[in-house]
Design an enzyme around this catalytic site. Structure first.
Site, short mmCIF file in Angstrom:
data_model
loop_
_atom_site.label_atom_id
_atom_site.label_comp_id
_atom_site.label_asym_id
_atom_site.label_seq_id
_atom_site.Cartn_x
_atom_site.Cartn_y
_atom_site.Cartn_z
N GLU A 93 -6.84 -6.51 -10.90
CA GLU A 93 -6.29 -7.81 -11.28
C GLU A 93 -6.47 -8.08 -12.77
O GLU A 93 -5.58 -8.63 -13.42
CB GLU A 93 -6.94 -8.93 -10.46
CG GLU A 93 -6.73 -8.83 -8.96
CD GLU A 93 -5.30 -9.09 -8.53
OE1 GLU A 93 -4.47 -9.43 -9.40
OE2 GLU A 93 -5.00 -8.92 -7.34
N ASP A 139 0.87 0.18 -2.78
CA ASP A 139 2.16 -0.02 -3.44
C ASP A 139 2.27 0.44 -4.89
O ASP A 139 3.05 1.33 -5.23
CB ASP A 139 2.57 -1.49 -3.32
CG ASP A 139 1.44 -2.47 -3.70
OD1 ASP A 139 0.38 -2.02 -4.17
OD2 ASP A 139 1.64 -3.69 -3.53
N GLU A 198 4.41 -13.21 4.94
CA GLU A 198 3.65 -12.17 4.25
C GLU A 198 3.98 -10.77 4.77
O GLU A 198 3.97 -9.80 4.02
CB GLU A 198 2.15 -12.45 4.40
CG GLU A 198 1.25 -11.49 3.65
CD GLU A 198 1.25 -11.71 2.15
OE1 GLU A 198 0.46 -11.04 1.46
OE2 GLU A 198 2.05 -12.55 1.64
N GLU A 231 8.14 -10.02 -5.15
CA GLU A 231 8.63 -8.64 -5.00
C GLU A 231 10.12 -8.55 -4.68
O GLU A 231 10.83 -7.67 -5.20
CB GLU A 231 7.81 -7.91 -3.93
CG GLU A 231 6.42 -7.51 -4.38
CD GLU A 231 5.45 -8.69 -4.44
OE1 GLU A 231 4.44 -8.59 -5.17
OE2 GLU A 231 5.72 -9.71 -3.77
#
EC number: 3.2.1.113
Length: 572
Positions: free
Chosen positions: A180, A312, A424, A446
């Protein structure tokens, strides 16, 4: 005799120069006057023409100088054209109107943050206060910098810049997420530097990156995923059983390679490239890695394989580092690994019944799980971006078609709920197509990210229409007086109390760019990190300061755009 004749002849010639010769004969005088006037006129005309010619030449020279000055001014203005001024360049009125609507949404989100949570990580709109979700690193402030710049919100950008210069402090006794902190803070600061040329952002990026470096000091070079910013102690989360997470370990390459390029210090690039080298030594034949990796041995554990959470962006960065490296031989192994992974991806792809929605399964052991995260909706954009790089055009077309089919599925994640906002994750059960699993929506980007890439790379306006529908659903369900909130349940519309920093960094940015001219952040000059922070492509080993090359110039589109058209992919 001869001499007298010569004298006589000479006397005959000179008589014409004697005025008496003409005065005695008026007709001769008149002829002389006429001759004199004629000669004078000829001489005067020639002089006049010469003067006129000189005057015209002078005028032409002045015009040339004027045009040269205009050209220099135009060149100067063009060189100074940043994404700020490109906001006025539109392709059509509908796009212009929609850009303004998205920009107004950004102003609303930012002003709410500024009013109720200034300097804190994230805004809690319902309670009108802030929360330090990331240890007080100013996550929303830094995440929003480049979005403010791209949208031409100069006053807001400058105020945020002053906060970064005077108040941003990384010397905190805080256990930060490597992932992050890299994608939001390092990426956000580097993007702000690339766009503005302001060195304060580069200095701050170096500061935080230096505090993260000890995380790579493991036996294998696979980094620990948590590190104390003040003391440098690194470890992995207990819930991961001591393992490192695939996405958390393989999603720092863009930012740290960029930092080495901009500072001339190779230490950042060396740390992150070792990770890829280690993983490439025993890269599986299908290119699919489990989400947990031992940081001492670099061996993957027997765990889930997914293009959703925790897997991902590893695959995303294999492609994007290749693009960021100018697609040269030095980064060919990234492309090779990515293509191998995409062939593996095909083994996870299935279609639902009865409507034949294409989706990506997760894999546990040898079993496929008919579940797809909304997070995996980054994949259509990634596939579209990578499709043109295949040496075999048929392969590229195959993966572009897959990208378009997956985008249709992701769009229907939104359209299938009462609020028109996606949950989600989704499950695909035989005979019932998709059903929402975890039903919250936290303003994720996304799907609109993939719509942006597909619009830029295909010219199909349908992707703009889908994106606009999603934006309007956010406006209807998530906008409140004090900012934007997620939904606890996309079926009921019950709101939560968090405005995620990535809503400003990613969701609104991609929506804005979806309707912007293709000359704004062209895809052959910039690469977006996984937090949507654009980084300027430059020579891989070129350490020249980017300040002079950070201008976004008015130019033809980054890719050859197909003719614009409407119509979603038809299903057979």
């Amino acid at each position: 005799m001869a001499r007298n004749k010569l004298v006589s002849g000479s006397h005959g010639i000179w008589k014409y120069f004697n005025p008496a010769f003409y005065l005695r004969r008026p007709r001769r005088l008149a002829l002389l006057i006429i001759l004199f006037v004629s000669v004078s006129m000829v001489v005067w005309d020639r002089q006049s023409l010469s003067r006129d010619y000189q005057f015209e030449v002078s005028k032409l020279n002045e015009e040339v100088l004027r045009l040269q000055q205009m050209l220099e001014e135009i060149k100067s203005v063009t060189e100074d054209v940043s994404v700020n001024s490109l906001k006025d360049v539109q392709e059509d009125p509908v796009d212009a109107q929609r850009m303004q609507r998205v920009k107004e949404a950004m102003v609303h989100a930012w002003s709410s943050y500024e009013k109720y949570a200034w300097g804190q990580d994230e805004l809690q709109p319902q309670t009108k206060d802030g929360v330090d979700s990331f240890g007080g690193l100013g996550a929303t402030m830094i995440d929003a910098l480049d979005t403010l710049y791209i949208m031409g919100l100069d006053e807001q950008f400058q105020k945020a810049r002053e906060w970064v210069a005077s108040s941003l402090d990384f010397d905190k006794d805080y256990a930060a997420s490597m992932f992050e902190t890299t994608i939001r803070v390092v990426g956000g600061l580097l993007s702000a530097y690339d766009l503005s040329g302001d060195k304060i952002f580069l200095e701050k990026a170096m500061d935080i990156a230096d505090r993260l470096l000890p995380a790579w000091d493991t036996q294998s070079g696979i980094p620990y995923n948590i590190i104390n910013l003040k003391h440098g102690n690194a470890h992995n989360p207990t819930w991961a059983g001591g393992d490192s997470i695939l996405a958390d370990s393989g999603t720092e390459q863009l930012e740290f390679i960029a930092l080495s390029q901009r500072t001339g210090d190779p230490k950042y690039q060396q740390k992150v490239e070792k990770v890829i080298s280690v993983l490439n030594k025993n890269f599986p034949a299908d290119g699919l890695l489990p989400i947990y990796i031992n940081p001492d041995t670099a061996n993957p554990s027997q765990s889930t394989i997914t293009f959703g959470a925790m897997g991902d962006s590893f695959y995303e960065y294999l492609l994007k580092v290749w693009v960021f490296g100018n697609k040269t031989s030095a980064v060919k192994h990234y492309r090779d690994m990515w293509e191998k992974s995409m062939n593996g991806l095909l083994s996870l792809v299935k279609k639902s019944t009865p409507l034949s929605f294409t989706y990506i399964c997760e894999k546990s052991g040898n079993s496929l799980i008919d579940k797809m995260d909304e997070l995996a909706c980054f994949a259509p954009g990634m596939l579209a971006l990578g499709a043109s790089g295949y040496s075999d055009p048929a392969e590229g077309k195959k993966f572009l078609t897959l990208a378009e089919e997956l985008a249709w599925t992701c769009y229907n994640f939104y359209q299938s709920t009462p609020t028109k906002l996606a949950g989600e994750n989704y499950f695909f059960n035989s005979g019932s197509d998709m059903s929402v699993g975890t039903s919250w929506n936290i303003l994720r980007p996304e799907t609109v990210e993939s719509l942006f890439y597909l619009w830029r790379l295909t010219g199909n306006k349908t992707y703009q229409e889908w994106g606009w529908n999603i934006f309007e659903a956010f406006e209807k369900n998530s906008r409140i007086e004090s900012g934007y909130v997620g939904l606890k349940d996309v079926n009921t519309g019950v709101k939560d109390n968090k405005m995620q920093s990535f809503f400003l960094a990613e969701t609104l940015k991609y929506l804005y760019l979806l309707f912007s001219p293709t000359t704004v952040i062209p895809l052959d000059e910039w690469v977006f990190n996984t937090e949507a922070h654009p980084l300027k492509i430059k020579s891989r080993n070129d350490q020249v300061n980017l300040k002079q090359s950070n201008k976004v110039l008015l130019r033809k589109p980054a890719f050859r755009i197909r003719q614009r058209h409407y119509g979603r992919i038809t299903k057979k």
